[in-house]
Design an enzyme around this catalytic site. Structure first.
Site, PDB file in Angstrom:
ATOM      1  N   LYS A  64       0.901  -1.077  -0.047  1.00 50.35           N
ATOM      2  CA  LYS A  64      -0.041   0.045  -0.042  1.00 50.35           C
ATOM      3  C   LYS A  64       0.872   1.096   0.400  1.00 50.35           C
ATOM      4  CE  LYS A  64      -3.844  -2.505   2.445  1.00 50.35           C
ATOM      5  NZ  LYS A  64      -4.731  -2.189   3.363  1.00 50.35           N
TER       6      LYS A  64
ATOM      7  N   TYR B 151     -12.345  -3.057  -3.177  1.00 51.58           N
ATOM      8  CA  TYR B 151     -12.302  -3.068  -1.858  1.00 51.58           C
ATOM      9  C   TYR B 151     -14.563  -2.512  -2.297  1.00 51.58           C
ATOM     10  CZ  TYR B 151      -8.754  -2.840   0.519  1.00 51.58           C
ATOM     11  OH  TYR B 151      -6.735  -3.010   0.795  1.00 51.58           O
TER      12      TYR B 151
ATOM     13  N   PHE C 112     -15.266   3.133   7.397  1.00 45.90           N
ATOM     14  CA  PHE C 112     -14.356   3.866   6.857  1.00 45.90           C
ATOM     15  C   PHE C 112     -13.650   4.044   5.467  1.00 45.90           C
ATOM     16  CE2 PHE C 112     -14.275  -1.050   8.079  1.00 45.90           C
ATOM     17  CZ  PHE C 112     -13.661  -1.261   6.506  1.00 45.90           C
TER      18      PHE C 112
ATOM     19  N   ARG D  23      -1.774 -14.691   3.674  1.00 48.16           N
ATOM     20  CA  ARG D  23      -2.159 -13.854   4.777  1.00 48.16           C
ATOM     21  C   ARG D  23      -1.894 -14.112   6.047  1.00 48.16           C
ATOM     22  NH1 ARG D  23      -6.821 -10.307   4.112  1.00 48.16           N
ATOM     23  NH2 ARG D  23      -7.666 -11.699   5.712  1.00 48.16           N
TER      24      ARG D  23
ATOM     25  N   THR E 103      -5.865  -7.962  10.122  1.00 51.12           N
ATOM     26  CA  THR E 103      -6.007  -6.995  10.315  1.00 51.12           C
ATOM     27  C   THR E 103      -5.856  -5.626  10.549  1.00 51.12           C
ATOM     28  OG1 THR E 103      -8.068  -7.705   8.537  1.00 51.12           O
ATOM     29  CG2 THR E 103      -8.094  -5.376   8.736  1.00 51.12           C
TER      30      THR E 103
ATOM     31  N   ARG F  65       2.763  -7.334   8.931  1.00 54.43           N
ATOM     32  CA  ARG F  65       1.771  -6.060   9.577  1.00 54.43           C
ATOM     33  C   ARG F  65       2.392  -6.465  11.205  1.00 54.43           C
ATOM     34  NH1 ARG F  65      -4.409  -7.793   7.198  1.00 54.43           N
ATOM     35  NH2 ARG F  65      -3.943  -5.922   4.615  1.00 54.43           N
TER      36      ARG F  65
ATOM     37  N   VAL G  88      -4.436   0.062  11.792  1.00 55.08           N
ATOM     38  CA  VAL G  88      -4.971  -0.824  10.861  1.00 55.08           C
ATOM     39  C   VAL G  88      -5.513   0.138   9.789  1.00 55.08           C
ATOM     40  CG1 VAL G  88      -7.902   0.678  12.027  1.00 55.08           C
ATOM     41  CG2 VAL G  88      -7.222  -2.087  10.364  1.00 55.08           C
TER      42      VAL G  88
ATOM     43  N   ASN H  88      -2.199  -0.021   7.428  1.00 55.15           N
ATOM     44  CA  ASN H  88      -0.867  -1.331   7.653  1.00 55.15           C
ATOM     45  C   ASN H  88      -0.008  -1.964   6.449  1.00 55.15           C
ATOM     46  OD1 ASN H  88      -3.744  -1.979   5.206  1.00 55.15           O
ATOM     47  ND2 ASN H  88      -4.650  -3.725   7.007  1.00 55.15           N
TER      48      ASN H  88
ATOM     49  N   HIS I 271      -1.885  -5.493   1.552  1.00 55.37           N
ATOM     50  CA  HIS I 271      -2.562  -6.357   1.298  1.00 55.37           C
ATOM     51  C   HIS I 271      -2.460  -7.127   0.657  1.00 55.37           C
ATOM     52  CE1 HIS I 271      -7.056  -7.571  -0.900  1.00 55.37           C
ATOM     53  NE2 HIS I 271      -6.095  -7.499  -2.205  1.00 55.37           N
TER      54      HIS I 271
ATOM     55  N   GLU J 297      -9.409 -10.160  -8.002  1.00 58.54           N
ATOM     56  CA  GLU J 297      -8.064  -9.051  -7.869  1.00 58.54           C
ATOM     57  C   GLU J 297      -7.228  -9.098  -8.999  1.00 58.54           C
ATOM     58  OE1 GLU J 297      -7.193  -9.574  -3.838  1.00 58.54           O
ATOM     59  OE2 GLU J 297      -9.263  -8.938  -3.322  1.00 58.54           O
TER      60      GLU J 297
END
Ligand code: RTP
Ligand code: MG
Length: 169
Positions: A29, A69, A77, A105, A111, A122, A129, A132, A135, A146
């Site tokens: 990100k 998303y 959010f 993951r 998250t 993370r 959050v 973070n 993704h 995706e």
């Protein structure tokens, strides 16, 4: 050749890549890019044994991010998340390998970084959050969706990995 046949098959029948051919979408990100974490994150996936098939730096459009998303569109959010993800370039990647969706993951952590164990990305590199740093697709189906959202077919490279025999028995 096998790779090409599998690609055509997967595209025609919309099937998941499975087994050692499973694929996931991972993105560093904007905070991760700004904080110079790209190399460290790629290093972790490489050293784990996963196979890189796609990689690019992208300033994502609002429409791409909203599609990405979409399931979170009703969350309070959501607008902040889109602003965050638009705030700079992201490094979009496709990684391949056995159980890559689930394992990626686990490598990412939870998250909320506060719930993420040390040793996860993370858990090691962030605190909040809303910042973070990375993704990862949450299921094989999400990964397929995706990957097709972020990458054209011709941007994904099938290549013979000389280390495969040392990674899989
Ligand atoms: P991601 O999709 O980015 O990999 O994250 P995730 O699956 O772990 O979590 P998800 O529920 O899909 O949420 C997507 C991203 O939205 C931000 N978020 N903020 N303020 C909040 O309570 C909140 N909850 C989620 C995070 O950046 C999260 O990664
Ligand atoms: Mg998610």
């Amino acid at each position: 050749m096998i790779c090409l046949v599998l690609t055509i098959f997967a595209n025609i029948f919309q099937t998941a890549w499975t087994g050692v051919n499973e694929r996931t979408f991972v993105a560093v990100k904007p905070d991760g890019v700004h904080r110079r974490l790209v190399g460290e994150i790629i290093r972790r996936f490489e050293r784990k044994g996963f196979h890189l098939v796609g990689l690019k730096l992208v300033q994502a459009s609002e429409s791409l991010l909203k599609a990405h998303y979409w399931e979170l569109r009703d969350k309070p959010f959501f607008n902040g998340l889109i602003r965050y993800m638009s705030s700079g370039p992201v490094v979009a990647m496709v990684w391949q390998g056995l159980d890559v969706v689930k394992t990626a993951r686990r490598m990412l952590g939870e998250t909320n970084p506060a719930d993420s164990l040390p040793g996860t990305i993370r858990g090691d590199y962030c605190l909040e959050v809303g910042r973070n740093v990375i993704h990862g697709s949450d299921s094989v189906e999400s990964a397929q969706r995706e990957i097709s959202l972020w990458f054209q077919n011709q941007e994904l490279t099938c290549w013979e990995d000389s280390s495969q025999h040392w990674i899989y028995e």
